[in-house]
Design a protein around this motif. Structure first.
Motif, PDB file in Angstrom:
ATOM      1  N   VAL A   1     -26.820 -50.316  32.764  1.00 13.39           N
ATOM      2  CA  VAL A   1     -27.468 -51.718  33.041  1.00 13.39           C
ATOM      3  C   VAL A   1     -28.653 -51.407  34.137  1.00 13.39           C
ATOM      4  CG1 VAL A   1     -27.061 -53.938  34.134  1.00 13.39           C
ATOM      5  CG2 VAL A   1     -25.273 -52.891  32.426  1.00 13.39           C
ATOM      6  N   ALA A   2     -28.535 -50.731  35.018  1.00 13.54           N
ATOM      7  CA  ALA A   2     -29.545 -50.469  35.838  1.00 13.54           C
ATOM      8  C   ALA A   2     -30.848 -50.015  35.190  1.00 13.54           C
ATOM      9  CB  ALA A   2     -29.141 -49.577  36.942  1.00 13.54           C
ATOM     10  N   ALA A   3     -30.792 -49.074  34.192  1.00 17.22           N
ATOM     11  CA  ALA A   3     -31.644 -48.545  33.506  1.00 17.22           C
ATOM     12  C   ALA A   3     -32.464 -49.598  32.588  1.00 17.22           C
ATOM     13  CB  ALA A   3     -31.194 -47.267  32.592  1.00 17.22           C
ATOM     14  N   LEU A   4     -31.549 -50.376  32.118  1.00 20.32           N
ATOM     15  CA  LEU A   4     -32.230 -51.550  31.253  1.00 20.32           C
ATOM     16  C   LEU A   4     -32.973 -52.496  31.803  1.00 20.32           C
ATOM     17  CD1 LEU A   4     -29.218 -51.987  28.490  1.00 20.32           C
ATOM     18  CD2 LEU A   4     -31.545 -51.101  28.074  1.00 20.32           C
ATOM     19  N   LYS A   5     -32.406 -52.708  33.268  1.00 16.12           N
ATOM     20  CA  LYS A   5     -33.192 -53.905  34.052  1.00 16.12           C
ATOM     21  C   LYS A   5     -34.442 -53.459  34.301  1.00 16.12           C
ATOM     22  CE  LYS A   5     -29.114 -56.343  35.326  1.00 16.12           C
ATOM     23  NZ  LYS A   5     -28.224 -56.981  36.692  1.00 16.12           N
ATOM     24  N   GLY A   6     -34.467 -52.062  34.877  1.00 18.07           N
ATOM     25  CA  GLY A   6     -35.524 -51.416  35.500  1.00 18.07           C
ATOM     26  C   GLY A   6     -36.722 -51.386  34.089  1.00 18.07           C
ATOM     27  N   TRP A   7     -36.224 -51.451  32.925  1.00 17.12           N
ATOM     28  CA  TRP A   7     -37.164 -51.422  31.923  1.00 17.12           C
ATOM     29  C   TRP A   7     -37.873 -52.962  31.458  1.00 17.12           C
ATOM     30  CZ3 TRP A   7     -40.051 -48.499  28.801  1.00 17.12           C
ATOM     31  CH2 TRP A   7     -40.757 -49.134  27.481  1.00 17.12           C
ATOM     32  N   TYR A   8     -36.821 -53.767  31.478  1.00 13.76           N
ATOM     33  CA  TYR A   8     -37.127 -55.329  31.161  1.00 13.76           C
ATOM     34  C   TYR A   8     -37.749 -55.882  32.440  1.00 13.76           C
ATOM     35  CZ  TYR A   8     -34.357 -55.141  26.731  1.00 13.76           C
ATOM     36  OH  TYR A   8     -34.011 -54.778  25.474  1.00 13.76           O
ATOM     37  N   LEU A   9     -37.540 -55.471  33.390  1.00 14.14           N
ATOM     38  CA  LEU A   9     -38.184 -56.059  34.837  1.00 14.14           C
ATOM     39  C   LEU A   9     -39.467 -55.431  34.924  1.00 14.14           C
ATOM     40  CD1 LEU A   9     -34.686 -56.861  36.799  1.00 14.14           C
ATOM     41  CD2 LEU A   9     -36.380 -58.438  35.388  1.00 14.14           C
ATOM     42  N   TYR A  10     -40.107 -54.771  34.221  1.00 12.77           N
ATOM     43  CA  TYR A  10     -41.595 -54.164  34.838  1.00 12.77           C
ATOM     44  C   TYR A  10     -42.351 -55.178  34.846  1.00 12.77           C
ATOM     45  CZ  TYR A  10     -45.807 -52.539  33.388  1.00 12.77           C
ATOM     46  OH  TYR A  10     -47.546 -52.348  33.461  1.00 12.77           O
ATOM     47  N   SER A  11     -43.223 -55.142  35.801  1.00 15.57           N
ATOM     48  CA  SER A  11     -44.210 -56.169  36.099  1.00 15.57           C
ATOM     49  C   SER A  11     -45.658 -55.406  36.570  1.00 15.57           C
ATOM     50  CB  SER A  11     -43.743 -57.075  37.168  1.00 15.57           C
ATOM     51  OG  SER A  11     -44.697 -58.068  37.463  1.00 15.57           O
ATOM     52  N   PRO A  12     -46.809 -55.826  35.838  1.00 15.01           N
ATOM     53  CA  PRO A  12     -47.867 -55.201  36.233  1.00 15.01           C
ATOM     54  C   PRO A  12     -48.276 -55.660  37.829  1.00 15.01           C
ATOM     55  CG  PRO A  12     -47.942 -56.300  34.177  1.00 15.01           C
ATOM     56  CD  PRO A  12     -46.883 -56.698  34.774  1.00 15.01           C
ATOM     57  N   LEU A  13     -49.372 -54.577  38.312  1.00 13.79           N
ATOM     58  CA  LEU A  13     -49.661 -55.009  39.493  1.00 13.79           C
ATOM     59  C   LEU A  13     -50.437 -56.319  39.740  1.00 13.79           C
ATOM     60  CD1 LEU A  13     -50.410 -51.266  40.820  1.00 13.79           C
ATOM     61  CD2 LEU A  13     -48.212 -52.484  41.082  1.00 13.79           C
ATOM     62  N   ASN A  14     -51.752 -56.284  39.026  1.00 12.10           N
ATOM     63  CA  ASN A  14     -52.511 -57.322  39.068  1.00 12.10           C
ATOM     64  C   ASN A  14     -52.324 -58.284  38.000  1.00 12.10           C
ATOM     65  OD1 ASN A  14     -53.511 -56.232  41.803  1.00 12.10           O
ATOM     66  ND2 ASN A  14     -55.082 -54.994  40.431  1.00 12.10           N
ATOM     67  N   VAL A  15     -51.501 -59.502  38.227  1.00 14.99           N
ATOM     68  CA  VAL A  15     -51.270 -60.293  36.977  1.00 14.99           C
ATOM     69  C   VAL A  15     -52.395 -61.216  37.107  1.00 14.99           C
ATOM     70  CG1 VAL A  15     -49.662 -61.672  36.138  1.00 14.99           C
ATOM     71  CG2 VAL A  15     -48.873 -59.663  37.199  1.00 14.99           C
ATOM     72  N   ARG A  16     -53.044 -61.527  36.026  1.00 17.09           N
ATOM     73  CA  ARG A  16     -53.793 -62.656  35.788  1.00 17.09           C
ATOM     74  C   ARG A  16     -53.463 -63.708  34.763  1.00 17.09           C
ATOM     75  NH1 ARG A  16     -60.421 -62.474  34.478  1.00 17.09           N
ATOM     76  NH2 ARG A  16     -60.563 -64.637  35.250  1.00 17.09           N
ATOM     77  N   LEU A  17     -53.364 -64.800  34.904  1.00 19.04           N
ATOM     78  CA  LEU A  17     -52.742 -65.911  33.890  1.00 19.04           C
ATOM     79  C   LEU A  17     -54.120 -66.181  33.057  1.00 19.04           C
ATOM     80  CD1 LEU A  17     -50.249 -67.835  36.222  1.00 19.04           C
ATOM     81  CD2 LEU A  17     -50.036 -65.662  34.723  1.00 19.04           C
ATOM     82  N   PRO A  18     -53.837 -66.648  32.001  1.00 19.32           N
ATOM     83  CA  PRO A  18     -54.764 -67.097  30.988  1.00 19.32           C
ATOM     84  C   PRO A  18     -55.328 -68.442  31.520  1.00 19.32           C
ATOM     85  CG  PRO A  18     -52.964 -66.455  29.501  1.00 19.32           C
ATOM     86  CD  PRO A  18     -52.413 -66.442  31.344  1.00 19.32           C
ATOM     87  N   SER A  19     -54.593 -69.343  32.353  1.00 21.72           N
ATOM     88  CA  SER A  19     -55.220 -70.498  32.841  1.00 21.72           C
ATOM     89  C   SER A  19     -56.354 -70.261  33.941  1.00 21.72           C
ATOM     90  CB  SER A  19     -54.164 -71.243  33.449  1.00 21.72           C
ATOM     91  OG  SER A  19     -53.398 -70.641  34.342  1.00 21.72           O
ATOM     92  N   ALA A  20     -56.313 -69.027  34.214  1.00 23.28           N
ATOM     93  CA  ALA A  20     -57.327 -68.736  35.283  1.00 23.28           C
ATOM     94  C   ALA A  20     -58.593 -68.640  34.823  1.00 23.28           C
ATOM     95  CB  ALA A  20     -57.093 -67.218  36.080  1.00 23.28           C
ATOM     96  N   MET A  21     -58.841 -68.674  33.463  1.00 27.18           N
ATOM     97  CA  MET A  21     -60.261 -68.874  32.983  1.00 27.18           C
ATOM     98  C   MET A  21     -60.865 -70.232  32.708  1.00 27.18           C
ATOM     99  SD  MET A  21     -61.120 -65.778  32.084  1.00 27.18           S
ATOM    100  CE  MET A  21     -62.493 -66.249  31.079  1.00 27.18           C
ATOM    101  N   GLU A  22     -59.766 -71.187  33.028  1.00 25.03           N
ATOM    102  CA  GLU A  22     -60.526 -72.568  33.204  1.00 25.03           C
ATOM    103  C   GLU A  22     -61.041 -72.701  34.485  1.00 25.03           C
ATOM    104  OE1 GLU A  22     -56.901 -74.655  32.767  1.00 25.03           O
ATOM    105  OE2 GLU A  22     -56.554 -74.469  30.892  1.00 25.03           O
ATOM    106  N   GLU A  23     -61.071 -72.023  35.519  1.00 27.93           N
ATOM    107  CA  GLU A  23     -61.565 -72.184  36.838  1.00 27.93           C
ATOM    108  C   GLU A  23     -63.287 -71.962  36.787  1.00 27.93           C
ATOM    109  OE1 GLU A  23     -60.055 -69.331  39.630  1.00 27.93           O
ATOM    110  OE2 GLU A  23     -58.001 -70.150  39.115  1.00 27.93           O
ATOM    111  N   ASP A  24     -63.980 -72.504  37.558  1.00 26.27           N
ATOM    112  CA  ASP A  24     -65.526 -72.339  37.608  1.00 26.27           C
ATOM    113  C   ASP A  24     -65.803 -70.816  37.768  1.00 26.27           C
ATOM    114  OD1 ASP A  24     -65.537 -74.848  36.706  1.00 26.27           O
ATOM    115  OD2 ASP A  24     -65.723 -75.607  39.056  1.00 26.27           O
ATOM    116  N   GLU A  25     -66.708 -70.354  37.369  1.00 28.33           N
ATOM    117  CA  GLU A  25     -67.293 -69.104  37.591  1.00 28.33           C
ATOM    118  C   GLU A  25     -66.113 -67.914  37.756  1.00 28.33           C
ATOM    119  OE1 GLU A  25     -69.431 -69.064  41.124  1.00 28.33           O
ATOM    120  OE2 GLU A  25     -71.042 -70.595  40.491  1.00 28.33           O
ATOM    121  N   ALA A  26     -65.450 -68.079  36.552  1.00 27.63           N
ATOM    122  CA  ALA A  26     -64.164 -67.019  36.162  1.00 27.63           C
ATOM    123  C   ALA A  26     -64.860 -65.693  35.932  1.00 27.63           C
ATOM    124  CB  ALA A  26     -63.186 -67.617  35.395  1.00 27.63           C
ATOM    125  N   ALA A  27     -64.058 -64.717  36.372  1.00 31.68           N
ATOM    126  CA  ALA A  27     -64.374 -63.305  35.653  1.00 31.68           C
ATOM    127  C   ALA A  27     -64.007 -63.253  34.384  1.00 31.68           C
ATOM    128  CB  ALA A  27     -63.680 -62.268  36.714  1.00 31.68           C
TER     129      ALA A  27
END
Length: 397
Positions: free
Chosen positions: A357-383
């Motif tokens: 169970v701990a091994a499966l949770k470690g796989w499924y709960l992976y999270s990138p370091l710098n998360v950028r959401l698609p809604s961030a493109m709606e901001e002015d002068e977005a990268a």
């Protein structure tokens, strides 16, 4: 030095006409009482007299009586009129308590508190606002979950969506915001109260008829995850409704969604997204508690085979009291030289299950370091946009 007798002194200063204010107060009390108990028009009786001889107290009381006398005409409306929003202290307190933008008027905030079951007119209820707010909440929540945890199983996404923006959560938020429920909707109700037509006791909710579901015609059908995507709501549950009235949870959820929509329409996307982060994403949710594996060792074996990892092997790392009444075993799951998970238990099989169970949770709960959401493109002068990580999905059994 003699003590002043304030009561006699005040009576001597006030004129005879000014002392009749108590009679006006008595008429005011009776008028308000009759108005709250019956829906008939109130006819307060008082003599106006000559305007030049009236005192300030009389003018003030007559103004109150005149407003009270005109309020029964509002009883013909199913919800409070728009001009009553500026006279509600509850509404002003709610606006200040939530730190709502100044561009959001009191009239719109009052409209968010009127459910469609209380007022059928779409120009005065919050049904249209709730529809837009529902889409905004589900969009912001789903993009946060999918981009932050790209490997989550769909059932866990449904559960986390329900935890963030589900009816129970929105009902709790309504109580936290200090919003009270009106006993019955009407034109004389304070605009700062949540107004809806309550369900009669014992009313059974029925499923919404959105079309036939093929799996229900089978003799031994089961509700699959795929059917939840196509036929159920965003939480994977079957939507239910009643012929007349709504529950308190449904009215509270509709109100919160309408507030989100009102902020979006009057203050724009940045204010709406900031409101979402402050009131929704700020709630702590332990994602690890949402998993429920029936056969974790089998799922881990299939996952390693799909990812071309070496077959997982369980090894005893430590143990104590093997022949005692309370033994403890520490087992690790290894794929080659890499340890995937570790667990402990009172038996070897229990420790192995927990390690899987701990091994499966470690796989499924992976999270990138710098998360950028698609809604961030709606901001002015977005990268420039960089694609987010998209996983192959959960292990299909």
């Amino acid at each position: 030095m003699k003590r002043l007798q304030l009561q006699r002194w005040s009576n001597s200063v006030l004129s005879t006409r000014a002392r009749t204010g108590s009679h006006l107060q008595h008429h005011l009390y009776n008028a308000v009482r009759r108005q709250s108990s019956t829906a008939a028009a109130v006819q307060p009786e008082f003599s106006t007299g000559e305007a030049e001889h009236e005192t300030f107290e009389e003018i003030k009381l007559k103004t109150i009586l005149r407003r009270t006398h005109s309020r029964p005409n509002q009883l013909k409306y199913p919800s409070p009129p728009t001009h009553a929003a500026h006279e509600s202290a509850k509404l002003a307190a709610l606006h200040a308590r939530l730190y709502l933008p100044s561009r959001l008027p009191y009239e719109t905030l009052a409209r968010t508190l009127v459910d469609a079951s209380a007022d059928q007119d779409p120009n005065f209820n919050n049904e249209s606002l709730s529809t837009l707010g529902h889409d905004l909440l589900t969009y912001y929540t789903s993009e946060h979950l999918i981009c932050t945890y790209p490997r989550l199983p769909l059932s866990v996404i449904f559960a986390s969506m329900y935890a963030y923006v589900g009816p129970k959560t929105l009902t709790a938020m309504t109580r936290e915001w200090g919003v009270e429920h009106a006993s019955s909707p009407g034109g004389e109700v304070d605009p700062g109260l949540l107004q809806f037509q309550r369900l009669a006791p014992g009313t059974e909710l029925q499923e919404k008829e959105d079309g036939p579901r093929p799996y229900q015609s089978q003799p031994h059908w089961r509700k699959t995850v795929t059917s939840k995507i196509f036929y159920d709501n965003e939480f994977g549950d079957t939507a239910k409704t009643a012929a007349e009235g709504v529950s308190a949870d449904q009215a509270s959820a509709t109100f919160v969604r309408a507030v989100m929509s009102a902020i979006y329409l009057h203050a724009g996307r940045p204010a709406a997204k900031r409101f979402f982060q402050q009131h929704f994403l700020s709630r702590h949710l332990n994602m690890a508690e949402l998993f429920n594996f029936e056969q974790p060792t089998r799922d881990l074996t299939r996952l390693c085979a799909r990812e071309n990892f070496e077959r997982p092997v369980a090894k005893v790392i430590a143990e104590t009291g093997r022949k005692s009444r309370h033994p403890v075993f520490v087992v690790g799951i290894f794929s080659g030289q890499d340890k995937l998970g570790e667990g402990q238990g009172a038996s070897l099989s229990e420790a192995r299950e927990r390690a899987a169970v701990a091994a499966l949770k470690g796989w499924y709960l992976y999270s990138p370091l710098n998360v950028r959401l698609p809604s961030a493109m709606e901001e002015d002068e977005a990268a420039p946009w960089k694609p987010v990580h998209v996983d192959l999905g959960e292990v299909i059994v």
